[in-house]
Enzyme design. Structure first.
Site, PDB file in Angstrom:
ATOM      1  CG  ASP A 202      -1.904   1.098   1.260  1.00  0.00           C
ATOM      2  OD1 ASP A 202      -2.885   0.989   0.513  1.00  0.00           O
ATOM      3  OD2 ASP A 202      -1.722   2.087   2.006  1.00  0.00           O
ATOM      4  CD  GLU A 266      -2.322   2.502  -3.445  1.00  0.00           C
ATOM      5  OE1 GLU A 266      -3.347   3.126  -3.703  1.00  0.00           O
ATOM      6  OE2 GLU A 266      -1.691   2.673  -2.375  1.00  0.00           O
TER       7      GLU A 266
HETATM    8  C1  NOJ Z   1      -4.557   3.080  -0.687  1.00  0.00           C
HETATM    9  C2  NOJ Z   1      -5.676   2.153  -0.391  1.00  0.00           C
HETATM   10  O1  NOJ Z   1      -6.085   1.519  -1.578  1.00  0.00           O
HETATM   11  C3  NOJ Z   1      -6.780   2.966   0.247  1.00  0.00           C
HETATM   12  O2  NOJ Z   1      -7.977   2.243   0.396  1.00  0.00           O
HETATM   13  C4  NOJ Z   1      -6.279   3.484   1.566  1.00  0.00           C
HETATM   14  O3  NOJ Z   1      -7.261   4.311   2.145  1.00  0.00           O
HETATM   15  C5  NOJ Z   1      -4.982   4.290   1.389  1.00  0.00           C
HETATM   16  N1  NOJ Z   1      -4.032   3.631   0.550  1.00  0.00           N
HETATM   17  C6  NOJ Z   1      -4.328   4.554   2.721  1.00  0.00           C
HETATM   18  O4  NOJ Z   1      -3.780   3.370   3.231  1.00  0.00           O
END
Ligand code: NOJ
Length: 538
Positions: A202, A266
């Protein structure tokens, strides 16, 4: 070909997938109950959003113990059981770890904020105010909506600000600190030793920050690459720092010391494609989750061609692309694509199958967001039922809840998701859009996904073949995938019948219309039709 290149991924938002213990929230045992469903559908790997111990301010993206399962989802034995059973059925599991920030309830943060000189005082990003008392930089929290609230929160005890790129309950870890890095690697080791098949990291583009710089608004650099609705973008000092890229290489080396594990980053910022490449060239992440594709999708064949061909050209042989049409942070694809269109349910089904055909025939790893395979749509959430922290600050615009509602397994009161009222409302279309009904209907969206996945697995060109775009018509996106033979994909993004006069003779292996399997020199493509053709000649 590596499994993460040829496999089909399925993203599960665990709160909403299947509730096995009647508390209105999905859980790990619920996922285990559905493993046969994934086998039936042909899914190779699951990406499960965070199920770790968390106060759930951001529904699991605020972790208070990286190595424990939150009781709402089960316990560690349930996870081991799920993993073992999934592996028996040849399904891999990728978990979603959030190493950019923790919860403010994590014992590390509680200790860190207790004083300026405790052993963990430097585990988070603490800074003195500017001489005028203002936060150290002008950074805004990525969750603050139009209010543009600061990414710094004042702590009375330490008389300092701490940084949180997301909600104030999600303080950012200080990756500069060696002990933090050690703790993160320990957590990775814990899960890799248990046997997970990889991580979705993430917010991985934000690990390191340049605290000396302010955020500035700059020109939209993506304009030349994609059509985008934003006029300008933020140039931020907390994305893709060189230190972050170096760290990713270390993470990759570490993961390569285990066998066959996938690292999925991500990666997000206004820098778009360049950034994906930066993070996925050899020695870095295996895949960057392609949010740009998702965000720039439109119901327009020329735009889509521009989008995909740029991406494919960019990645070329440098890195492996991924494709994604929906996730837990965005609206559902079918709702987005049919907004404002006057289409009946039959056309909606065609459109859902049209986008599915594209997703599963492009050159890159496809990710299916739970419920897409039955054509789930955004659910209206009344203000008093909004759960998403971001959604609360975005109101009256919808936040992320509409695409996070319970999976629709059948037409019963709670859609076969739970026996009790679920944490988010169920979509009213559940009586028609549900797994049970669609399993019984051979023409359903669900059966179409199953067939698509099957064709992707059967035909090597769809997995590893080159991709070449064909000029047929402005409303048509068409490409040829080629390895030892050729497959052509033709997608009509208009409600018009188009006559195709091309020498593409071959067998139609899949269409979202009932079709005979051969056609002559001249043939037509119907409104919103998708066709996959096995060519007679290369
Ligand atoms: C990206 C995630 O996909 C999202 O759902 C989350 O709120 C943020 N990162 C913070 O961790």
């Amino acid at each position: 070909m590596e499994w993460w290149k040829e496999g089909v991924f399925y993203q599960i938002y665990p709160r909403s997938f299947k509730d096995s213990n009647s508390d209105g929230v999905g859980d790990l045992n619920g996922i285990k109950e559905k493993l046969d469903y994934f086998n039936w559908l042909g899914i190779d790997a699951l990406w499960i959003c965070p199920f770790f111990k968390s106060p759930m301010v951001d529904f699991g993206y605020d972790i208070s113990d990286y190595d424990a399962v939150d009781p709402i989802f089960g316990d560690i034995e349930d996870f081991k059981d799920l993993l073992e059973n999934a592996h028996k059925k040849h399904i891999r599991i990728v978990i979603d770890q959030v190493y950019n920030h923790t919860s403010d309830q994590h014992p590390w943060f509680i200790e860190s904020k207790s004083s300026r000189n405790n052993p963990k005082s430097d585990w988070y990003i603490w800074k003195d105010p500017k001489p005028d008392g203002n936060p150290p930089t002008n950074w805004i929290s990525l969750f603050s909506g139009e209010k543009e609230e600061s990414a710094w929160t004042w702590d009375e005890n330490r008389k300092q600000y701490y940084l949180h790129l997301f909600a104030k309950e999600q303080p950012d870890l200080n990756w500069q600190n060696e002990n933090v890095r050690k703790a993160v690697y320990d957590s990775m080791r814990f899960w890799l030793d248990l046997g997970v098949d990889g991580f979705r990291f993430d917010a991985a583009s934000h690990f390191y920050k340049n605290l000396e710089r302010d955020l500035i608004k700059g020109p939209q650099i993506k304009k030349s690459l994609f059509e985008s609705s934003r006029d300008n973008c933020y140039w931020d000092p907390f994305t893709a720092r060189p230190e972050t890229l170096i760290e990713i290489e270390k993470i990759r080396k570490f993961m390569d010391s285990y066998q066959d594990r996938a690292s999925i980053g991500e990666i997000s910022s206004d820098m778009g494609l360049y950034l994906y490449l930066m993070f996925t060239i050899p020695g870095r992440f295996n895949i960057a989750f392609n949010i740009d594709f998702l965000e720039n999708l439109s119901f327009n064949a020329s735009n889509l061609r521009n989008l995909v061909s740029t991406l494919d050209y960019f990645f070329g042989s440098r890195a492996w692309p991924s494709y994604v049409t929906g996730n837990h942070d965005n609206r559902r694809i079918l709702s987005r694509m049919t907004d404002g269109m006057n289409v009946d349910i039959e056309y909606k089904k065609k459109i859902s199958k049209l986008f599915a055909t594209m997703l599963l025939t492009l050159r890159g790893t496809p990710f299916i967001y739970y419920g897409e395979e039955i054509g789930m749509e955004d659910t209206y959430i009344p203000r008093d039922k909004i759960m998403d922290p971001w959604g609360k600050s975005l109101w009256p615009k919808p936040g992320r809840d509409p695409s996070r509602t319970p999976m629709q397994w059948d037409s019963s009161k709670y859609a076969g998701f739970s026996n009790v009222e679920p944490w988010l409302p169920i979509n009213e279309n559940k009586s028609e859009i549900n797994v049970k009904a669609e399993m019984e209907d051979p023409n359903s969206i669900l059966h179409f996904y199953k067939k698509l996945i099957h064709e992707r697995k059967t035909h090597e060109p769809l997995k590893s073949g080159t991709m070449q775009f064909l000029n047929i018509d402005d409303d048509i996106l068409a490409y040829k995938r080629e390895s030892d033979y050729a497959i052509t994909v033709i997608l009509n993004f208009s409600d018009k019948i188009k006559v195709l006069d091309k020498n593409l003779k071959g067998q139609i292996i899949l269409s979202n219309y009932a079709r005979s399997d051969k056609y002559g020199e001249q043939f037509e493509i119907r409104p919103f039709e998708s066709m996959i053709i096995k060519n007679d000649h290369r």
